[in-house]
Design a protein around this motif. Structure first.
Motif, PDB file in Angstrom:
ATOM      1  N   HIS A 194      67.452  30.455  51.163  1.00 21.23           N
ATOM      2  CA  HIS A 194      66.387  30.205  52.138  1.00 21.23           C
ATOM      3  C   HIS A 194      66.637  28.890  52.852  1.00 21.23           C
ATOM      4  CE1 HIS A 194      63.742  33.405  50.521  1.00 21.23           C
ATOM      5  NE2 HIS A 194      64.260  33.069  49.346  1.00 21.23           N
ATOM      6  N   PHE A 195      66.085  28.808  54.059  1.00 20.13           N
ATOM      7  CA  PHE A 195      66.062  27.549  54.796  1.00 20.13           C
ATOM      8  C   PHE A 195      64.616  27.073  54.831  1.00 20.13           C
ATOM      9  CE2 PHE A 195      70.192  28.893  56.179  1.00 20.13           C
ATOM     10  CZ  PHE A 195      70.893  27.696  56.343  1.00 20.13           C
ATOM     11  N   ASN A 203      62.220  23.791  55.646  1.00 17.98           N
ATOM     12  CA  ASN A 203      62.207  22.485  56.318  1.00 17.98           C
ATOM     13  C   ASN A 203      63.599  22.094  56.796  1.00 17.98           C
ATOM     14  OD1 ASN A 203      59.438  22.269  55.776  1.00 17.98           O
ATOM     15  ND2 ASN A 203      59.842  21.275  53.796  1.00 17.98           N
ATOM     16  N   ASN A 204      64.303  23.091  57.367  1.00 19.56           N
ATOM     17  CA  ASN A 204      65.664  22.893  57.907  1.00 19.56           C
ATOM     18  C   ASN A 204      66.669  22.482  56.842  1.00 19.56           C
ATOM     19  OD1 ASN A 204      64.896  23.517  60.592  1.00 19.56           O
ATOM     20  ND2 ASN A 204      64.151  21.407  60.892  1.00 19.56           N
ATOM     21  N   GLU A 205      66.338  22.749  55.602  1.00 22.29           N
ATOM     22  CA  GLU A 205      67.282  22.472  54.525  1.00 22.29           C
ATOM     23  C   GLU A 205      67.605  23.775  53.800  1.00 22.29           C
ATOM     24  OE1 GLU A 205      67.145  18.195  52.718  1.00 22.29           O
ATOM     25  OE2 GLU A 205      65.147  19.102  52.558  1.00 22.29           O
ATOM     26  N   ARG A 206      68.827  23.852  53.306  1.00 23.98           N
ATOM     27  CA  ARG A 206      69.301  25.072  52.675  1.00 23.98           C
ATOM     28  C   ARG A 206      68.973  25.038  51.182  1.00 23.98           C
ATOM     29  NH1 ARG A 206      75.586  27.111  53.174  1.00 23.98           N
ATOM     30  NH2 ARG A 206      75.294  29.249  52.346  1.00 23.98           N
ATOM     31  N   PHE A 207      68.335  26.110  50.687  1.00 27.85           N
ATOM     32  CA  PHE A 207      67.946  26.207  49.280  1.00 27.85           C
ATOM     33  C   PHE A 207      68.458  27.529  48.702  1.00 27.85           C
ATOM     34  CE2 PHE A 207      65.019  22.955  50.461  1.00 27.85           C
ATOM     35  CZ  PHE A 207      64.685  22.273  49.293  1.00 27.85           C
ATOM     36  N   LEU A 208      68.769  27.455  47.394  1.00 30.94           N
ATOM     37  CA  LEU A 208      68.967  28.661  46.602  1.00 30.94           C
ATOM     38  C   LEU A 208      67.742  28.851  45.721  1.00 30.94           C
ATOM     39  CD1 LEU A 208      72.679  28.673  45.312  1.00 30.94           C
ATOM     40  CD2 LEU A 208      71.614  30.302  46.881  1.00 30.94           C
ATOM     41  N   LEU A 209      67.175  30.062  45.707  1.00 34.01           N
ATOM     42  CA  LEU A 209      65.975  30.344  44.917  1.00 34.01           C
ATOM     43  C   LEU A 209      66.295  31.429  43.904  1.00 34.01           C
ATOM     44  CD1 LEU A 209      62.965  29.979  44.336  1.00 34.01           C
ATOM     45  CD2 LEU A 209      62.498  31.665  46.137  1.00 34.01           C
ATOM     46  N   LEU A 210      66.149  31.048  42.616  1.00 30.58           N
ATOM     47  CA  LEU A 210      66.381  32.003  41.525  1.00 30.58           C
ATOM     48  C   LEU A 210      65.035  32.304  40.858  1.00 30.58           C
ATOM     49  CD1 LEU A 210      68.206  33.594  39.568  1.00 30.58           C
ATOM     50  CD2 LEU A 210      68.499  31.474  38.276  1.00 30.58           C
TER      51      LEU A 210
END
Length: 465
Positions: free
Chosen positions: A124-125, A127-134
């Motif tokens: 996911h993006f 707040n303009n930051e890239r995240f991995l969600l598990l």
């Protein structure tokens, strides 16, 4: 415009551009693939780390007896110790209510969500930051909920950005290196061609003696140089032969013309009133005119022999029948000669040669045999097969040819005994014409002779398939 500019480049420039372009494109494709492989590997490592964290949390909760939501809430200290930088860990119940949540540099707000059926890994993006969600479902005792880990890919982004910058810098260096390498490659290719061009210019300005120094490397360009030197040798020989031909033809034509001019001048001055001189001069003029006619006809025959083009399909020819017909004609022309034909018992294979060319060869060789066999008037003709050839042998018992002269008999205008040959009307073109014809058909002509005992000429004609 760009295509037109490339067309205007020299060969060296084109090779430089093409080789540099090929090197750079190869490097770019390799680097691009390498960058994406490393990027995917780093991403997989991030995912493995998150999965390992979930496994440790599950193990920790599974070891607790009579675990309640309150017990999970009191596990904050453990989760904080377990949590890594740029990561958020939280546990929710089956309705999505947050039981416990810890964050270490991952300021992110996750919306409540229902418990998933199985483990899910999403990107996911936020707040303009890239995240991995598990999101991992847990079932412990009578508790059902979800472990959620949100990992900000800050380090991953730093590594990939650094890698991209490094590869870009190396790419520019590779571009410069490929240009230098391309120029070197182009120079190594063009240098021999420049040498070839310079040699050709020297040949144009200074004559045919110049040759290229072939390098020790036996590559295609060296082979081209060897072929060029061989071609120049052939051209030089051809020019020498042409010059000799013109000189010999001029000499042969000059003699009868001088005789004609002398007798006509004699008649013009005072010989026309003297019947004896008039008769002698007219007889000499007719004789020299006949000699000129024969010489011109032989020159025409030679030019026709040089211009022979063998058709793709040659009708098979019965050599034995053709020999019989030509010998029959010679018996009429020279009744004082004995012509003997020797043929094997079994039929001779057909030959791959046009009949009129074969008859012309026989006429030339039999005519020579008659001219130089005035003492023993007997000529033997034999036929046989030998490998892929039909062999026709013509043997006379005439004056013969010295061994040291045999290598020259196929040269134009060459005559062993020039005085006797001129008396007999020969111009020294017969064997040259014969060799031109037989060579066109891929055959061979060989000659053996002994002074005072005669001469044997053998024609080897390819068999018809």
């Amino acid at each position: 415009m760009k295509r037109e500019a490339i067309r205007r480049l020299s060969l060296k420039g084109k090779l430089t551009v093409l080789s540099a372009g090929a090197i750079f494109i190869t490097y770019f494709v390799f680097t691009f693939l390498q960058y994406h492989v490393v990027k995917q590997w780093l991403l997989k490592e991030e995912e493995k780390t998150m999965e390992q964290t979930v496994a440790e949390i599950e193990t920790y909760y599974a070891e607790k007896r009579n675990l309640s939501w309150e017990g999970i809430r009191r596990s904050r200290a453990f989760l904080e110790r377990l949590n890594e930088r740029y990561q958020l860990i939280r546990v929710t119940d089956e309705k999505g209510n947050v039981i416990v949540s810890v964050s270490n540099g991952a300021a992110v707000s996750l919306s409540p969500s229902e418990m998933p059926d199985k483990r899910k890994m999403d990107e996911h993006f936020i707040n303009n930051e890239r995240f991995l969600l598990l999101r991992q479902p847990i079932h412990i005792s009578n508790l059902h909920g979800t472990i959620e880990i949100a990992r900000r890919l800050a380090r991953f982004q730093q590594v990939t950005n650094t890698l991209f910058l490094i590869m870009t810098a190396i790419g520019f260096l590779a571009m410069a290196a490929s240009a230098v390498a391309g120029r070197f490659v182009a120079q190594s290719f063009v240098r021999p061609l420049q040498t070839l061009a310079k040699t050709m210019a020297d040949i144009k300005n200074n004559g045919l003696k110049r040759r290229i120094d072939v390098p020790p490397a036996r590559d295609e360009i060296a082979e081209l140089m060897v072929m060029f030197n061989g071609m120049m040798d052939e051209i030089e020989r051809s020019f020498a032969m042409q010059r000799q031909f013109v000189e010999d033809a001029s000499h042969e034509l000059r003699t009868p013309l001088a005789i004609l001019q002398g007798h006509l001048s004699l008649l013009q001055r005072w010989g026309k009133h003297n019947p004896e001189i008039l008769e002698e001069s007219l007889e000499a003029a007719v004789k020299e005119a006949e000699r000129l006619k024969r010489l011109v006809l032989e020159l025409l025959d030679l030019s026709r022999a040089e211009a022979i083009t063998v058709p793709d399909e040659v009708a098979p020819m019965d050599a034995a029948a053709a020999v019989g017909q030509v010998v029959k004609n010679f018996r009429v022309l020279h009744p004082d000669f004995q012509f003997l034909i020797d043929q094997p018992d079994k039929p001779i294979a057909r030959a791959a040669m046009a009949k009129h060319h074969f008859e012309q060869l026989l006429f030339i060789l039999l005519d020579n045999a008659v001219k130089y066999s005035q003492r023993v008037k007997q000529i033997a003709i034999s036929l046989r097969e030998e490998g892929p050839f039909v062999i026709v042998s013509i043997r006379d018992y005439g004056i013969g040819i010295p061994k040291e002269e045999l290598k020259n008999v196929f040269l134009r205008f060459y005559r062993v005994d020039k005085a006797r040959s001129r008396e007999q009307g020969g111009a020294g073109l017969g064997l040259s014409i014969a060799k031109e014809i037989i060579d066109k058909y891929g055959g061979q002509i060989a000659l053996e002779s002994e002074v005072g005992k005669g001469t044997t000429v053998e024609l080897a004609i390819p068999k018809a398939e």
